[in-house]
Enzyme design. Structure first.
Site, PDB file in Angstrom:
ATOM      1  N   ALA A  90       0.852  -1.200   0.000  1.00 19.04           N
ATOM      2  CA  ALA A  90       0.000   0.000   0.000  1.00 19.04           C
ATOM      3  C   ALA A  90       0.878   1.237   0.000  1.00 19.04           C
ATOM      4  CB  ALA A  90      -0.930   0.008   1.210  1.00 19.04           C
ATOM      5  N   GLU A 110      -5.241  -5.054  -8.892  1.00 16.45           N
ATOM      6  CA  GLU A 110      -5.082  -5.328  -7.450  1.00 16.45           C
ATOM      7  C   GLU A 110      -6.429  -5.340  -6.738  1.00 16.45           C
ATOM      8  OE1 GLU A 110      -2.423  -2.156  -6.406  1.00 16.45           O
ATOM      9  OE2 GLU A 110      -0.740  -3.546  -6.276  1.00 16.45           O
TER      10      GLU A 110
HETATM   11  O1  LIG Z   1       0.347   0.293  -7.836  1.00 17.97           O
HETATM   12  C1  LIG Z   1       1.065  -0.241  -7.011  1.00 17.97           C
HETATM   13  C2  LIG Z   1       0.537  -0.885  -5.791  1.00 17.97           C
HETATM   14  O2  LIG Z   1      -0.647  -0.335  -5.312  1.00 17.97           O
HETATM   15  C3  LIG Z   1       1.578  -1.066  -4.683  1.00 17.97           C
HETATM   16  O3  LIG Z   1       1.137  -2.117  -3.853  1.00 17.97           O
HETATM   17  C4  LIG Z   1       1.785   0.170  -3.852  1.00 17.97           C
HETATM   18  O4  LIG Z   1       2.158   1.247  -4.692  1.00 17.97           O
HETATM   19  C5  LIG Z   1       2.869  -0.051  -2.768  1.00 17.97           C
HETATM   20  O5  LIG Z   1       4.095  -0.286  -3.409  1.00 17.97           O
HETATM   21  P1  LIG Z   1       5.442  -0.477  -2.546  1.00 17.97           P
HETATM   22  O6  LIG Z   1       5.297  -1.789  -1.798  1.00 17.97           O
HETATM   23  O7  LIG Z   1       6.517  -0.535  -3.583  1.00 17.97           O
HETATM   24  O8  LIG Z   1       5.560   0.694  -1.611  1.00 17.97           O
END
Ligand SMILES: O=C[C@H](O)[C@H](O)[C@H](O)COP(=O)(O)O
Length: 236
Positions: A90, A110
């Protein structure tokens, strides 16, 4: 030397997999982003015979690649509409476990895979743990839009109060980013979001919007890796 943030992501991801991906589970939803890299790493440490009996449903080109590179069986939500558990990252999570997602432009698939699961689990590092959405993630609510309608939706978002709404531009490509689904993405800052369900509804009703990066009342539990190496677990 792994950074504190990567260590925090790994701690949260490993504990969430250990506690929520059960040997009886046969279909696992796998989100997208950098924290999910640690989710897949932990899944690959399970008994290979167990993984051989399990189908993994990705949520982007990136997460599909992680699963295929690990030799895991990949399926899609069309074949497997009933998912045992989905684990995903997230961009920010509030005190009620509402989340902003879509920082990597993957939130449409997602959300479909998260909603198809009996349980949705969020994993993140300490930078994502907020009281109110908008506190730490100031880039805005990601909004996937059909390309020809982007300017019309941008105008409506500005009228809704997001004066700084902007089309997300690519870095190594001229022009806007294009999602895995062939759409554009607008980032719409709304400051502090005290009623994310209302903001979600208002945006979703705009003609031309495909999906909104607000996941409201969906996550059952969130794991946050902390700077000191501990893991904070929050439920609603
Ligand atoms: O679009 C991407 C998703 O929602 C990711 O789960 C979110 O951006 C979190 O990414 P990260 O784990 O790289 O912070």
């Amino acid at each position: 030397m792994t950074s504190l943030i990567e260590q925090a992501k790994q701690k949260a991801a490993y504990q969430a997999v250990d506690e929520h991906v059960l040997p009886s589970h046969r279909v696992i939803g796998v989100g997208s982003g950098s924290t999910v890299v640690h989710v897949v790493a932990r899944l690959l440490q399970r008994d290979p015979e167990l993984n051989a009996k399990t189908v993994f449903v990705p949520t982007s080109f990136q997460s599909r690649g992680l699963l295929l590179d690990g030799g895991l069986t990949v399926g899609d939500v069309e074949q497997y509409p009933n998912i045992d558990v989905t684990i995903d990252g997230a961009d920010e999570v509030d005190s009620q476990l509402n989340a902003i997602k879509g920082g990597g432009a993957a939130h449409l698939q997602e959300k479909v895979v998260a909603e198809a699961a009996r349980k949705f689990v969020i994993v993140a590092d300490y930078r994502k743990d907020s009281k109110v959405l908008g506190e730490q993630w100031t880039q805005g609510v990601p909004v996937e839009v059909v390309p020809f309608a982007w300017r019309a939706v941008l105008k409506k978002l500005q009228e809704l109060g997001s004066k700084d709404a902007n089309l997300r531009m690519a870095v190594k490509k001229a022009g806007p980013i294009v999602t895995d689904n062939g759409n554009f993405l607008i980032d719409a800052p709304f400051g502090l979001i005290h009623d994310p369900a209302k903001v979600l509804k208002d945006i979703k009703l705009l003609t031309g919007v495909v999906e909104v990066g607000l996941f409201c009342n969906m996550a059952e539990v969130a794991y946050f890796g902390c700077e000191d190496g501990s893991v904070t677990i929050r439920t609603k």
